[in-house]
Scaffold this active site. Structure first.
Site, PDB file in Angstrom:
ATOM      1  N   GLY A  35       0.945  -1.181   0.019  1.00  0.00           N
ATOM      2  CA  GLY A  35       0.171   0.081   0.124  1.00  0.00           C
ATOM      3  C   GLY A  35       0.847   1.364  -0.121  1.00  0.00           C
ATOM      4  CB  ILE A  37       1.420   4.190   4.849  1.00  0.00           C
ATOM      5  CG1 ILE A  37       0.650   5.514   4.697  1.00  0.00           C
ATOM      6  CG2 ILE A  37       2.401   4.355   6.181  1.00  0.00           C
ATOM      7  CD1 ILE A  37      -0.517   5.734   5.818  1.00  0.00           C
ATOM      8  N   GLY A  61      -3.710  -1.947  -2.301  1.00  0.00           N
ATOM      9  CA  GLY A  61      -2.300  -1.636  -2.737  1.00  0.00           C
ATOM     10  C   GLY A  61      -2.206  -2.146  -4.171  1.00  0.00           C
ATOM     11  CG  LEU A 101       0.990  -0.116   8.197  1.00  0.00           C
ATOM     12  CD1 LEU A 101       1.829  -0.721   8.876  1.00  0.00           C
ATOM     13  CD2 LEU A 101       1.637   1.048   7.145  1.00  0.00           C
ATOM     14  CE1 TYR A 173     -11.452   2.247   7.772  1.00  0.00           C
ATOM     15  CE2 TYR A 173     -11.363   4.816   8.904  1.00  0.00           C
ATOM     16  CZ  TYR A 173     -10.523   3.520   8.416  1.00  0.00           C
ATOM     17  OH  TYR A 173      -9.126   3.697   7.908  1.00  0.00           O
TER      18      TYR A 173
END
Ligand code: UDP
Length: 352
Positions: A35, A37, A61, A101, A173
């Site tokens: 992804g 980051i 990603g 992540l 979320y």
């Protein structure tokens, strides 16, 4: 009988500082490593000498994000979902640390498929934490500034969270991310899992896609094409934008810092910018002719979908732990992104 340690009159008992979670050349797993980051984190960890195992299902990603390190001898990539417990268990077998992540991000995606986004974020974190706890592999869990909802700024880690009404799905979320945090601390309590939680604020930089709503890549792409810059509402809502290089530096420093286990840290910038000011900055730095187009919230978000008015972190806790201050000002970030977007546009024009 409870035995107390002996004390010398007048002296404080010696206190061992809790060790860092990530040390030396530890073998590291990065979930979501393909992804935006994640891929920057992978580059940082490889450069620091760590063997790195990326686990990513490429749902948001792309493998292209890892192009700069694709043939690195210490990089391993597994294309699979960490939501599958057997994948999560396997990736813990030969790992000393996990940066978690993996997740589904993007407000547009959340607006389009709220159920999928809520369920996937929860299941992926549930699965990863269970595997890490069972193998007792220390973990850094990335959560989101969304958990603060419409709380009062600056947001402090010890504040109560205000994700909003359940009828407004954006809070779902936030709650999925918050539940991930509670599960992490539940595992820490249950099995002693070493865990640190990071709440990421708006992160920007090269390789961020504007496809799922992220404002800065969208504005930059619009500006270099001289297309209208789409400001939602009046543009008075504000955010703080940190460069991905600064954010990744903070993640690694936190993992290496003593005494962070069992705590939550805000990571990002605390320099506040309104969305309208951002649009004007992008237009100016790009030397663009783009008009600024105000788009009503109701045209882009479903009813009851709340756009937070202000989002500003307190960085006091992060500063105390690792001495962090974001190093890249917003204008320099915009300049970097304009150069990248121009290069992409030139390639697209040449192909057409
Ligand atoms: N935004 C905007 N125009 C766009 C995309 C986003 O005005 O084309 C606004 C959005 O409403 C929000 C801010 O920019 O107020 C940041 O949006 P983003 O999705 O990047 O992050 P988040 O809302 O999660 O902070």
């Amino acid at each position: 009988m409870v035995r107390l340690p002996p004390t010398v009159p007048g002296s404080a008992p010696a206190k061992a500082s809790p060790p860092p979670l990530l040390r030396g050349a530890a073998r590291v797993v990065v979930t979501g490593g393909a992804g935006f980051i994640g891929s920057h984190l992978v580059e940082n960890l490889l450069a620091a000498g760590h063997p790195v195992h990326v686990v990513d299902d490429l749902s948001t990603g792309t493998i292209d994000n890892l192009a700069a390190v694709a043939s690195h001898p210490r990089l391993r990539v597994t294309i699979a979902s960490i939501a599958d417990p057997s994948v999560a268990a396997r990736c813990c077998e030969d790992a000393d640390f996990v940066f978690h992540l993996a997740g589904v991000v993007g407000v547009q995606r959340l607006a389009a498929e709220p159920l999928v986004v809520m369920q996937r974020n929860l299941s992926v974190t549930q699965s990863m934490l269970a595997a890490a706890a069972s193998a007792q592999v220390p973990i850094l869990l990335t959560s989101s500034s969304e958990v603060y909802g419409d709380g009062h700024v600056p947001f402090c880690e010890h504040d109560s969270i205000r994700p909003g009404a359940t009828e407004g799905l954006r809070g779902g979320y936030a709650c999925a991310k918050a539940m991930g945090e509670w599960l992490a601390f539940g595992h820490a309590d249950d099995s002693g899992l070493p865990v640190v939680v990071v709440r990421l604020f708006n992160t920007v930089g090269p390789r961020q896609s504007g496809d799922h709503g992220m404002v800065l890549p969208r504005f930059v792409a619009q500006a270099v094409r001289n297309e209208p810059i789409t400001v939602y509402g009046e543009g008075a809502q504000s955010r703080c934008f940190a460069h991905v290089g600064d954010v990744v530096r903070a993640l690694v420093a936190l993992a290496q810092a003593p005494g962070v286990g069992g705590r939550v840290f805000n990571v990002g910038s605390d320099v506040e910018t309104s969305v309208l000011a951002l649009a004007e900055l992008v237009r100016e730095r790009a030397g663009s002719q783009s008009p600024i187009a105000r788009v009503p919230f109701d045209d882009v978000f479903p009813r009851g979908f709340v756009d937070p008015v202000r989002r500003v972190p307190s960085l006091a806790r992060l500063r105390a732990a690792i001495g962090f201050a974001p190093s890249m000002p917003l204008a320099a970030i915009v300049d970097q992104l304009v150069v990248g977007a121009r290069a992409e546009l030139a390639v697209a024009v040449a192909r057409s």
